[in-house]
Design a protein around this motif. Structure first.
Motif, PDB file in Angstrom:
ATOM      1  N   GLN A   1       0.839  -1.189   0.000  1.00 41.18           N
ATOM      2  CA  GLN A   1       0.000   0.000   0.000  1.00 41.18           C
ATOM      3  C   GLN A   1       0.880   1.249   0.000  1.00 41.18           C
ATOM      4  OE1 GLN A   1      -2.770   0.128   3.254  1.00 41.18           O
ATOM      5  NE2 GLN A   1      -3.962   1.788   2.362  1.00 41.18           N
ATOM      6  N   GLN A   3       0.978   5.336   0.899  1.00 39.36           N
ATOM      7  CA  GLN A   3       0.342   6.427   1.629  1.00 39.36           C
ATOM      8  C   GLN A   3       0.714   7.744   0.956  1.00 39.36           C
ATOM      9  OE1 GLN A   3       2.348   4.070   3.652  1.00 39.36           O
ATOM     10  NE2 GLN A   3       0.454   2.883   3.547  1.00 39.36           N
ATOM     11  N   VAL A   5       0.172  12.096   1.060  1.00 40.04           N
ATOM     12  CA  VAL A   5      -0.226  13.263   1.843  1.00 40.04           C
ATOM     13  C   VAL A   5      -0.023  14.508   0.990  1.00 40.04           C
ATOM     14  CG1 VAL A   5       0.174  14.632   3.905  1.00 40.04           C
ATOM     15  CG2 VAL A   5       0.399  12.131   4.001  1.00 40.04           C
ATOM     16  N   ALA A  24       4.761  10.717  -0.984  1.00 34.16           N
ATOM     17  CA  ALA A  24       4.403   9.302  -0.984  1.00 34.16           C
ATOM     18  C   ALA A  24       5.301   8.529  -0.023  1.00 34.16           C
ATOM     19  CB  ALA A  24       4.541   8.731  -2.390  1.00 34.16           C
ATOM     20  N   SER A  25       4.710   7.545   0.632  1.00 33.91           N
ATOM     21  CA  SER A  25       5.477   6.656   1.508  1.00 33.91           C
ATOM     22  C   SER A  25       4.899   5.257   1.388  1.00 33.91           C
ATOM     23  CB  SER A  25       5.449   7.150   2.955  1.00 33.91           C
ATOM     24  OG  SER A  25       4.121   7.196   3.445  1.00 33.91           O
ATOM     25  N   GLY A  26       5.586   4.292   1.991  1.00 30.76           N
ATOM     26  CA  GLY A  26       5.141   2.908   1.895  1.00 30.76           C
ATOM     27  C   GLY A  26       5.763   2.227   0.683  1.00 30.76           C
ATOM     28  N   THR A  28       6.478   2.623  -2.325  1.00 29.34           N
ATOM     29  CA  THR A  28       6.676   3.559  -3.431  1.00 29.34           C
ATOM     30  C   THR A  28       7.337   2.896  -4.635  1.00 29.34           C
ATOM     31  OG1 THR A  28       8.750   4.294  -2.456  1.00 29.34           O
ATOM     32  CG2 THR A  28       6.777   5.567  -1.904  1.00 29.34           C
ATOM     33  N   ASP A 115      -4.435   4.187  -4.774  1.00 26.56           N
ATOM     34  CA  ASP A 115      -4.232   4.835  -3.469  1.00 26.56           C
ATOM     35  C   ASP A 115      -4.441   6.339  -3.629  1.00 26.56           C
ATOM     36  OD1 ASP A 115      -2.038   2.453  -3.731  1.00 26.56           O
ATOM     37  OD2 ASP A 115      -2.916   2.512  -1.720  1.00 26.56           O
ATOM     38  N   GLY A 117      -4.691  10.361  -1.619  1.00 29.61           N
ATOM     39  CA  GLY A 117      -4.452  11.217  -0.477  1.00 29.61           C
ATOM     40  C   GLY A 117      -5.763  11.750   0.080  1.00 29.61           C
ATOM     41  N   GLN A 118      -5.661  12.550   1.119  1.00 29.93           N
ATOM     42  CA  GLN A 118      -6.857  13.059   1.792  1.00 29.93           C
ATOM     43  C   GLN A 118      -7.402  14.321   1.140  1.00 29.93           C
ATOM     44  OE1 GLN A 118      -3.807  13.760   2.694  1.00 29.93           O
ATOM     45  NE2 GLN A 118      -3.841  15.947   3.143  1.00 29.93           N
TER      46      GLN A 118
END
Length: 126
Positions: A1, A3, A5, A24-26, A28, A115, A117-118
């Motif tokens: 996955q 993440q 932000v 991006a993180s996780g 990538t 995926d 972001g918010q």
């Protein structure tokens, strides 16, 4: 996955500029491309632009072509959306999304992206 932000949204006058960031993180390493979408009040989410993780390919919606630029910094795992000559109709919540090449949906379709972001609010005053 993966993440994601977003940051950099805010209030700007028409004709002004903003730069949005998407960190991006996780997982990538699984990202093939990153997209930007936006959703205005009462409207469906729409495609804005996209860049391949390698940076060789960029694509834009006609409504932003020539005004918006998508770029990336792989060392920082960050994608940017530079928005110039902003118009009141650009007001929306802006989202970044990761494409892990898991399906063959068109690149402008939300379902292409796995995926999200918010979101970050961009408001352009007239």
């Amino acid at each position: 996955q993966v993440q994601l932000v977003e940051s950099g949204g805010g209030l700007v006058q028409a004709g002004g500029s903003l730069r949005l960031s998407c960190a991006a993180s996780g997982r990538t390493f699984s990202i093939y491309a990153m997209g930007w979408f936006r959703q205005a009040p009462g409207k469906e989410r729409e495609f804005v632009g996209r860049i391949t993780w390698s940076g060789v390919g960029t694509y834009y919606a006609d409504s932003v072509k020539g005004r918006f630029t998508v770029s990336r910094d792989n060392a920082k795992n960050t994608v940017y959306l530079q928005m110039n000559s902003l118009k009141p109709e650009d007001t929306a919540v802006y989202y970044c999304a990761a494409d892990q090449a898991r399906n063959s949906k068109p690149i402008y379709r939300e379902l292409r992206y796995s995926d999200w972001g918010q979101g970050t609010q961009v408001t352009v005053s007239s």
